[in-house]
Design a protein around this motif. Structure first.
Motif, PDB file in Angstrom:
ATOM      1  N   THR A   1       6.691  -1.826   7.161  1.00  0.00           N
ATOM      2  CA  THR A   1       5.233  -1.870   7.249  1.00  0.00           C
ATOM      3  C   THR A   1       4.717  -0.444   7.322  1.00  0.00           C
ATOM      4  O   THR A   1       5.495   0.517   7.381  1.00  0.00           O
ATOM      5  CB  THR A   1       4.797  -2.637   8.515  1.00  0.00           C
ATOM      6  N   SER A   2       3.414  -0.285   7.347  1.00  0.00           N
ATOM      7  CA  SER A   2       2.844   1.057   7.457  1.00  0.00           C
ATOM      8  C   SER A   2       3.270   1.724   8.760  1.00  0.00           C
ATOM      9  O   SER A   2       3.422   2.948   8.830  1.00  0.00           O
ATOM     10  CB  SER A   2       1.310   0.987   7.383  1.00  0.00           C
ATOM     11  N   GLU A   3       3.504   0.915   9.810  1.00  0.00           N
ATOM     12  CA  GLU A   3       3.921   1.463  11.102  1.00  0.00           C
ATOM     13  C   GLU A   3       5.388   1.895  11.097  1.00  0.00           C
ATOM     14  O   GLU A   3       5.777   2.838  11.784  1.00  0.00           O
ATOM     15  CB  GLU A   3       3.701   0.434  12.213  1.00  0.00           C
ATOM     16  N   THR A   4       6.207   1.189  10.328  1.00  0.00           N
ATOM     17  CA  THR A   4       7.652   1.477  10.354  1.00  0.00           C
ATOM     18  C   THR A   4       8.125   2.316   9.169  1.00  0.00           C
ATOM     19  O   THR A   4       9.281   2.713   9.119  1.00  0.00           O
ATOM     20  CB  THR A   4       8.460   0.160  10.385  1.00  0.00           C
ATOM     21  N   GLU A   5       7.217   2.604   8.238  1.00  0.00           N
ATOM     22  CA  GLU A   5       7.593   3.403   7.071  1.00  0.00           C
ATOM     23  C   GLU A   5       8.137   4.768   7.482  1.00  0.00           C
ATOM     24  O   GLU A   5       9.097   5.277   6.899  1.00  0.00           O
ATOM     25  CB  GLU A   5       6.370   3.579   6.153  1.00  0.00           C
ATOM     26  N   GLY A   6       7.549   5.372   8.520  1.00  0.00           N
ATOM     27  CA  GLY A   6       8.001   6.682   8.980  1.00  0.00           C
ATOM     28  C   GLY A   6       9.421   6.650   9.498  1.00  0.00           C
ATOM     29  O   GLY A   6      10.204   7.579   9.237  1.00  0.00           O
ATOM     30  N   ILE A   7       9.786   5.594  10.221  1.00  0.00           N
ATOM     31  CA  ILE A   7      11.159   5.458  10.729  1.00  0.00           C
ATOM     32  C   ILE A   7      12.130   5.348   9.564  1.00  0.00           C
ATOM     33  O   ILE A   7      13.167   6.017   9.522  1.00  0.00           O
ATOM     34  CB  ILE A   7      11.283   4.230  11.649  1.00  0.00           C
TER      35      ILE A   7
END
Length: 325
Positions: free
Chosen positions: A259-265
């Motif tokens: 998701t947009s929240e987990t894309e960075g991880i």
């Protein structure tokens, strides 16, 4: 006897009769690998254990005991604990703490990985495994190069805390040394560092574990096995190349449940994994460097060079596969 020199530091020794009692005559088989079969058992105090009965290979007895002592002296939350051993005639066995959630392989190669491990937990596992390997390389004495880091050898406890297991291919390092001499290739296709199967890429060292770790991290990002590192036709991309291209182009990774929240991880794990699988060991980080990268923010990470995956490496792997078959 050799092990008696270590007194209370050494793991507990059991005889074969006790081993049969612990495992109820080897009734509950947990799995089988190249070096032995693992059975579930329980000690007198009620603790469950995993008993690895090694194949009756012609291993030097002193070498076996040295390995038992070395692994038994490790102490890290991310390294599986060796509780005991058995050596009686041709019977050699290792008794480890029991890991109820099995291997990382069983938990990430599922139809719906997110049902078990979300991205936050995957990141926690990645950094914990890195710290465990860093400890083997720098924190224990003698230092240990594992040489078989792969998802099957990362076990998960009741809280999904990962622990590195199966030291059957491990080599001990002298203090202040990181390079080891190998008489034979060791590891698993798809996770073996290039320098392990060909000296033209460098020499085996602690960096060999770093490469294997990087392949695991990329597995976690893509939930794709690396057991077949060579694409079968032109329409298939080798996953490290695919992920590199997407990250460089700033495109979404489009793997499971991002998701947009987990894309960075996912992107951070991908970049760290790509740094680890540099073809030449000198171009890749140490395990300490890997931990430092994982602790940085995504914006602080530099993109590594594109993985060098051309025909020389592929032809070497192909020849190894054909000769072993």
């Amino acid at each position: 006897m050799l092990i008696e020199k270590y007194g209370s530091v050494a793991p507990k020794r059991y005889n074969y009769r006790q081993l049969k009692k612990i495992t109820m005559s080897f009734q509950d088989k947990l799995g089988k690998g190249a070096f032995g079969t693992v059975y579930k058992g329980s000690l007198r105090d009620g603790r469950f254990v995993a008993v690895k009965l090694l194949h009756e290979a012609t291993r030097d007895q002193e070498e076996f005991l040295n390995e038992v002592i070395s692994i038994g002296r490790t102490s890290h939350v991310n390294v599986v604990r060796l509780l005991g051993f058995c050596t009686e005639g041709s019977k050699n066995a290792l008794i480890y703490e029991y890991m109820p959630y099995g291997s990382l392989e069983n938990n990430i190669y599922t139809t719906v990985p997110s049902a078990v491990l979300g991205w936050g937990k995957l990141y926690d596992i990645a950094i914990s495994v890195a710290r465990g390997i860093e400890y083997l390389h720098r924190g224990c004495n003698p230092r240990i190069v594992h040489f078989d880091i792969k998802p099957q050898n990362i076990l998960l406890d009741e809280e999904f805390c990962p622990k590195i297991a199966d030291f059957g291919l491990a080599k001990l390092c002298k203090p202040k040394e990181s390079i080891v001499s190998l008489a034979e290739m060791r590891g698993t296709i798809g996770y073996i560092a290039p320098e392990v199967f060909s000296r033209s890429f460098g020499v085996p060292s602690t960096k060999s574990d770093v490469y294997s770790y990087g392949m695991i991290v990329l597995d976690m990002v893509g939930c794709r096995k690396n057991a077949k590192p060579i694409v079968e036709n032109s329409s298939q991309d080798y996953f490290p190349q695919w992920i590199y291209d997407r990250v460089v182009q700033g495109r979404e990774i489009e793997t499971w449940d991002v998701t947009s929240e987990t894309e960075g991880i996912a992107k951070k794990m991908a970049i760290v994994g790509l740094w680890c699988i540099q073809t030449f060991p000198a171009n890749g980080p140490s395990m300490n460097g890997v931990v430092e990268m994982l602790e940085k923010s995504l914006d602080e990470l530099e993109m590594p060079p594109k993985p060098y995956l051309s025909s020389p490496q592929q032809s070497i792997i192909l020849s190894l596969i054909s000769s072993s078959g």
